[in-house]
Design an enzyme around this catalytic site. Structure first.
Site, PDB file in Angstrom:
ATOM      1  N   GLN A  37      -2.525   2.871   9.544  1.00 42.63           N
ATOM      2  CA  GLN A  37      -1.771   2.958   9.043  1.00 42.63           C
ATOM      3  C   GLN A  37       0.078   3.573   9.819  1.00 42.63           C
ATOM      4  OE1 GLN A  37      -3.766   3.444   7.358  1.00 42.63           O
ATOM      5  NE2 GLN A  37      -4.286   2.308   5.605  1.00 42.63           N
ATOM      6  N   ASN A  44      -5.481  12.015   0.043  1.00 37.13           N
ATOM      7  CA  ASN A  44      -4.430  11.533   0.644  1.00 37.13           C
ATOM      8  C   ASN A  44      -5.204  10.759   2.020  1.00 37.13           C
ATOM      9  OD1 ASN A  44      -1.925  10.892   1.977  1.00 37.13           O
ATOM     10  ND2 ASN A  44      -2.395  11.523   3.507  1.00 37.13           N
ATOM     11  N   LYS A  45      -5.002  10.155   2.395  1.00 32.70           N
ATOM     12  CA  LYS A  45      -5.658   9.548   3.902  1.00 32.70           C
ATOM     13  C   LYS A  45      -6.379  10.047   4.003  1.00 32.70           C
ATOM     14  CE  LYS A  45      -5.462   6.591   4.223  1.00 32.70           C
ATOM     15  NZ  LYS A  45      -6.222   4.366   3.246  1.00 32.70           N
ATOM     16  N   ARG A  47      -7.470  -0.694  -7.429  1.00 40.55           N
ATOM     17  CA  ARG A  47      -7.319   0.687  -6.265  1.00 40.55           C
ATOM     18  C   ARG A  47      -7.725   1.903  -7.596  1.00 40.55           C
ATOM     19  NH1 ARG A  47      -4.139   1.253  -0.692  1.00 40.55           N
ATOM     20  NH2 ARG A  47      -6.433   1.824  -0.248  1.00 40.55           N
ATOM     21  N   ASP A  94      -1.603  11.166  -2.452  1.00 37.40           N
ATOM     22  CA  ASP A  94      -1.994   9.934  -4.167  1.00 37.40           C
ATOM     23  C   ASP A  94      -2.273  10.404  -4.995  1.00 37.40           C
ATOM     24  OD1 ASP A  94      -3.031   8.832  -1.042  1.00 37.40           O
ATOM     25  OD2 ASP A  94      -2.666   7.171  -1.952  1.00 37.40           O
ATOM     26  N   ARG A 141       0.698  -0.946  -0.398  1.00 36.17           N
ATOM     27  CA  ARG A 141       0.561   0.126   0.129  1.00 36.17           C
ATOM     28  C   ARG A 141       0.935   1.379   0.086  1.00 36.17           C
ATOM     29  NH1 ARG A 141       2.202   2.064   3.643  1.00 36.17           N
ATOM     30  NH2 ARG A 141       1.000   3.289   3.744  1.00 36.17           N
ATOM     31  N   GLY A 142       0.135   2.210   0.294  1.00 38.59           N
ATOM     32  CA  GLY A 142       0.649   3.678   0.024  1.00 38.59           C
ATOM     33  C   GLY A 142       0.760   3.589  -1.762  1.00 38.59           C
ATOM     34  N   ALA A 143       1.091   5.132  -2.262  1.00 37.08           N
ATOM     35  CA  ALA A 143       0.702   5.400  -3.443  1.00 37.08           C
ATOM     36  C   ALA A 143       2.173   5.303  -4.477  1.00 37.08           C
ATOM     37  CB  ALA A 143       0.513   7.146  -3.740  1.00 37.08           C
TER      38      ALA A 143
HETATM   39  O1  MRU Z   1      -4.827   3.711   1.878  1.00 35.28           O
HETATM   40  P1  MRU Z   1      -3.068   3.325   2.067  1.00 35.28           P
HETATM   41  O2  MRU Z   1      -2.364   2.595   3.349  1.00 35.28           O
HETATM   42  O3  MRU Z   1      -2.453   2.413   0.440  1.00 35.28           O
HETATM   43  O4  MRU Z   1      -3.408   4.844   1.892  1.00 35.28           O
HETATM   44  C1  MRU Z   1      -2.216   5.543   2.086  1.00 35.28           C
HETATM   45  C2  MRU Z   1      -1.669   6.930   1.663  1.00 35.28           C
HETATM   46  O5  MRU Z   1      -2.819   7.392   1.752  1.00 35.28           O
HETATM   47  C3  MRU Z   1      -0.574   7.737   1.873  1.00 35.28           C
HETATM   48  O6  MRU Z   1      -0.212   8.940   2.864  1.00 35.28           O
HETATM   49  C4  MRU Z   1      -0.313   7.919   0.264  1.00 35.28           C
HETATM   50  O7  MRU Z   1      -0.351   6.716  -0.211  1.00 35.28           O
HETATM   51  C5  MRU Z   1       1.324   8.496   0.554  1.00 35.28           C
HETATM   52  S1  MRU Z   1       2.415   7.458   0.511  1.00 35.28           S
HETATM   53  C6  MRU Z   1       3.905   8.041   0.250  1.00 35.28           C
END
Ligand code: MRU
Length: 355
Positions: free
Chosen positions: A211, A262-263, A103, A252, A60-62
């Site tokens: 997270q 973002n999250k 996603r 994201d 996970r994470g963009a």
């Molecule tokens: O749902 P996730 O855990 O994939 O969400 C991640 C985030 O929102 C991060 O802040 C974002 O992807 C940036 S990661 C460098």
């Protein structure tokens, strides 16, 4: 799905969310659903396993899902070229579509999968499936290596905005576990920590999937960075106490006008930062910029399963049938963003990202 290694206690060895060794025939990831309890690496070889890993946030994470999507498609292409050359095109096209759609919010995933897919389309009519698959692996390798480099540049640029001894707040996980490198929001922290600048972090827990608690606190502790964990509702009073010098978050998707997906909960942190006069910095690689989308109103926000909110680790925390609202992300308007830091430098408002 092959589980390669398990250790119970984290060490300080560097952690890589995704790895891509030369000649690898699988997508290797750290299973982030197992952290912080166990560090387990998975070797994924089939399309359903790869899509499931992205959707269930094992990876996970963009930036990390972009890199994972790229490697996944390259691995599948090599297998198709070897085993089913006659159906190579159809197989690769449908794998790309499935990975791309796994996603919807992080632009990096579609961007990376499209790049690898396109790399397999060149070479003219004479190109064999094997040649095309090799071009796709080269492209995936470039995406991986670029992400590592972009994180390092973000770290260097971000560190210019901070001073030794500062305390920063972060939300979710935008660290090594979210990229192929040292992260985005956490990159300046690692950069400053490495040179002994005494940077400290408050990490928001990040409901509902934690997270911040499970991943950010874990990777910072492991690296020896002083970290204090907060539940999300504590950020306001901690800011009011004067303990926070800056907020650093990842993204994201960043639209042409600087709106930031973002999250979920990031927007609330941005509002709080503005109220308390604290700079709110967004750190992301250029692969997270989406200049084609004019503003945050058009971003597709992923909605996730209600049970993520109704229970925790399988234990009910709400009435079983209660209606739940569970968007995975929110949009912070550009007006609340002090600066956007990419691998290209520091951008101040007004933001105009062009393709
Ligand atoms: O749902 P996730 O855990 O994939 O969400 C991640 C985030 O929102 C991060 O802040 C974002 O992807 C940036 S990661 C460098």
């Amino acid at each position: 799905m092959l589980s390669l290694s398990t250790t119970d206690v984290p060490s300080r060895a560097p952690v890589s969310a995704v790895t891509f060794a030369s000649g690898a025939r699988a997508l290797h990831i750290v299973d982030q659903t197992r952290l912080p309890g166990a560090l387990v690496e998975l070797a994924l070889t089939t399309l359903p396993e790869m899509v499931e890993a992205i959707q269930s946030l094992r990876v996970r994470g963009a930036p990390a899902i972009g890199v994972a999507g790229a490697i996944a498609l390259a691995v599948l292409a090599e297998r198709a070229a070897l085993e089913n050359p006659a159906t190579f095109h159809a197989e690769i096209a449908s794998a790309a579509a499935a990975l791309r759609a796994a996603r919807p919010t992080a632009v990096n995933l579609a961007w990376a999968v499209d790049r690898v897919f396109e790399a397999g389309q060149g070479g003219g009519g004479d190109a064999t499936p094997a040649t095309r698959a090799r071009a796709m692996r080269d492209e995936a390798t470039a995406i991986f290596e670029d992400d590592v480099a972009m994180c390092a540049h973000i770290g260097a640029h971000g560190a210019t905005l901070l001073r030794p001894g500062m305390t920063v707040l972060t939300h979710c996980n935008a660290g090594a576990l979210a990229t192929a490198g040292i992260g985005t929001a956490l990159a300046p922290i690692y950069t400053m920590h490495a040179r002994g600048d005494g940077i400290r972090v408050f990490a928001n827990e990040t409901r509902p999937l934690l997270q911040g608690a499970r991943l950010t606190a874990w990777e910072l502790e492991r690296a020896g960075v002083p970290v204090t964990l907060l539940t999300d509702g504590m950020a306001a009073s901690v800011m009011r106490s004067g303990a926070i010098d800056a907020v650093l978050v990842g993204a994201d998707r960043i639209t042409a006008n600087g709106d930031v997906a973002n999250k979920i909960g990031t927007y609330a942190v941005a509002v709080l930062a503005r109220h308390h006069g604290i700079p709110f910095y967004v750190l992301a690689p250029t692969s997270t910029l989406d200049p084609q989308t004019p503003n945050g109103g058009s971003i597709h926000i992923e909605m996730r399963d209600a049970d993520e909110v109704r229970s925790l680790a399988g234990v009910a925390t709400a009435p079983r049938g209660v209606t739940v609202h569970n968007p995975a992300f929110d949009v912070t308007p550009a007006s609340l963003v002090t600066a956007i830091i990419t691998d290209q430098g520091v951008f101040h408002p007004p933001f105009h990202f062009a393709s």
